[in-house]
Design an enzyme around this catalytic site. Structure first.
Site, PDB file in Angstrom:
ATOM      1  N   HIS A   1       9.769  13.627 -10.396  1.00 52.07           N
ATOM      2  CA  HIS A   1       8.686  13.033  -9.622  1.00 52.07           C
ATOM      3  C   HIS A   1       9.240  11.820  -8.865  1.00 52.07           C
ATOM      4  CE1 HIS A   1       4.974  15.173 -10.216  1.00 52.07           C
ATOM      5  NE2 HIS A   1       5.260  15.341 -11.481  1.00 52.07           N
TER       6      HIS A   1
ATOM      7  N   ASP B   1       3.061  12.038  -9.714  1.00 53.07           N
ATOM      8  CA  ASP B   1       2.617  11.867 -11.099  1.00 53.07           C
ATOM      9  C   ASP B   1       1.657  10.692 -11.208  1.00 53.07           C
ATOM     10  OD1 ASP B   1       4.782  10.234 -10.348  1.00 53.07           O
ATOM     11  OD2 ASP B   1       5.488   9.997 -12.399  1.00 53.07           O
TER      12      ASP B   1
ATOM     13  N   TYR C   1       3.130  19.864   9.193  1.00 56.54           N
ATOM     14  CA  TYR C   1       1.958  19.032   8.967  1.00 56.54           C
ATOM     15  C   TYR C   1       1.565  18.302  10.250  1.00 56.54           C
ATOM     16  CZ  TYR C   1       3.486  19.628   4.096  1.00 56.54           C
ATOM     17  OH  TYR C   1       3.888  20.139   2.899  1.00 56.54           O
TER      18      TYR C   1
ATOM     19  N   GLU D   1       4.105   0.343 -12.705  1.00 53.58           N
ATOM     20  CA  GLU D   1       2.865   0.839 -13.306  1.00 53.58           C
ATOM     21  C   GLU D   1       1.718  -0.162 -13.195  1.00 53.58           C
ATOM     22  OE1 GLU D   1       4.233   1.876 -17.227  1.00 53.58           O
ATOM     23  OE2 GLU D   1       4.531   3.985 -16.662  1.00 53.58           O
TER      24      GLU D   1
END
Length: 388
Positions: A95, A100, A294, A369
């Site tokens: 990842h 994630d 895209y 985080e």
């Protein structure tokens, strides 16, 4: 704020997903985890939408609009070098783009909003999307085709992407184009083989390729307005047999990035004309395959105004950027269908300079985080403000 009760669980989910990454179109474990969490919250859950896509529907107490929140789930074919205790357990899969974190934050958001359902005037759809990295097809078109935006009809959409250029605590967006279109080009150059000591007896496909690659850059500098953003990058070349053989065949692959769709529409003709003309002038031939990928990621201005005010009600710092970036996102397919906003979430610790922090798609990418709480609070507050 809203994220406090779920933050530790979100971190655990993220680390579990990070340790078990799955490539595009193989997100079975991740999608099952997301679906199980949504079902445990009492949401209506539909699996296998556009592949391994999952849609969870949270119905508010009173009727109203429907807003959708989207997270992508797939990983990249890289061998992780972070040294984290929860590093990837799957060889050559990682990842490295933060999907994630997106998945875990959206599950946490669902936990928070599910406890508020009696206060919501409308509905929230939680869309867990596969195959974002599967350019040029992507995963969004399949989910759209399978009805992810209907039953009930989605009125607006939001998404977040962790962005290491910015410090943790910042949420970044702009009205209009925020990210570029991403197309792919495949060039096949054909010449004639000869001995390396007698180039006049052959047609050197490598020399032609070199001239084509150089010539393609003149499209950007001379055929496109200098006020437009265009990048044409050649990333792969295959050709040649031996050090003393004039090769007759070279294959080239590259990417084209644009902001405006009218400019994107011109690139195929410009590249084809330039590449074929150069090859023929040197006695060879060039086959060109241009694959549209895209579209540009266009943020709805009215929705940007609304969610900007939502950010101000959280502890995050709002940062409105002036210039888009040419990285691509298949959330752009959703944004073509509904008013949408893709925001960037700063994920770089304040004590680390941007030049020293691993970028997206890097084997050492490791987002902070501490950014999760800002992402969850943004989603929750935006939903509350949108539904009224």
């Amino acid at each position: 704020m809203y994220s406090e009760k779920v933050l530790s669980q979100v971190i655990n989910w993220r680390r579990d997903i990070h340790a078990h990454p799955e490539l595009s179109q193989h997100e079975q474990r991740t999608s099952e985890l997301a679906a199980n969490v949504l079902e445990s919250l009492g949401l209506e859950v539909t699996r296998n939408i556009g592949g391994f896509g999952v849609v969870g529907l949270l119905k508010g107490k009173n009727p109203g609009k429907t807003i959708a929140l989207r997270a992508d789930m797939d990983a990249l074919p890289l061998n992780e070098e972070t040294g984290l205790p929860y590093a990837s357990q799957v060889k050559d899969v990682m990842h490295a783009c933060g999907h994630d974190t997106h998945t875990a934050m959206l599950m946490g958001t669902a936990c928070v909003l599910s406890e508020m359902r009696d206060k919501l005037n409308g509905n929230v759809k939680f869309i867990f999307q596969p195959a974002e990295e599967f350019n040029p097809i992507g995963g969004a078109p399949g989910m759209i085709k399978d009805g992810a935006l209907e039953n009930p009809h989605v009125d607006a959409m939001l998404a977040l992407h962790v962005w290491p250029l910015y410090e943790t605590g910042k949420i970044i967006m702009k009205a209009g184009p925020q990210m570029g279109a991403s197309d792919r080009i495949f060039l096949t150059i054909n010449g004639q083989t000869a001995h390396g000591s007698a180039p006049d007896q052959g047609i050197d496909a490598i020399v032609i390729a070199a001239n084509v690659i150089t010539g393609l850059q003149s499209i950007v500098s001379r055929s496109i307005s200098p006020l437009e953003s265009v990048v044409l990058t050649i990333g792969k070349i295959n050709g040649g047999y031996r050090y003393n053989v004039i090769p007759d065949h070279v294959e080239i692959e590259g990417t084209v990035r644009t902001i405006r769709e009218d400019v994107q529409a011109r690139m195929s003709e410009l590249i084809t004309r330039t590449a074929k003309g150069i090859a023929e002038s040197l006695g060879g031939m060039c086959e060109v395959k241009y694959v549209k990928g895209y579209p540009p990621m266009i943020n709805d201005a009215e929705l940007v105004n609304l969610v900007s005010e939502s950010v101000k009600k959280t502890s995050a710092d709002l940062f409105i950027v002036e210039q888009p970036e040419l990285g691509a996102e298949d959330f752009a397919f959703f944004a073509r269908e509904r008013p949408a906003v893709m925001a960037w979430l700063g994920c770089r610790p304040a004590n680390i300079e941007a030049k020293d922090f691993a970028k997206l798609h890097n084997k050492k990418f490791c987002p902070d985080e501490n950014c999760f709480k800002f992402g969850i609070d943004y989603f929750v507050q935006s939903v509350i403000d949108y539904l009224g």
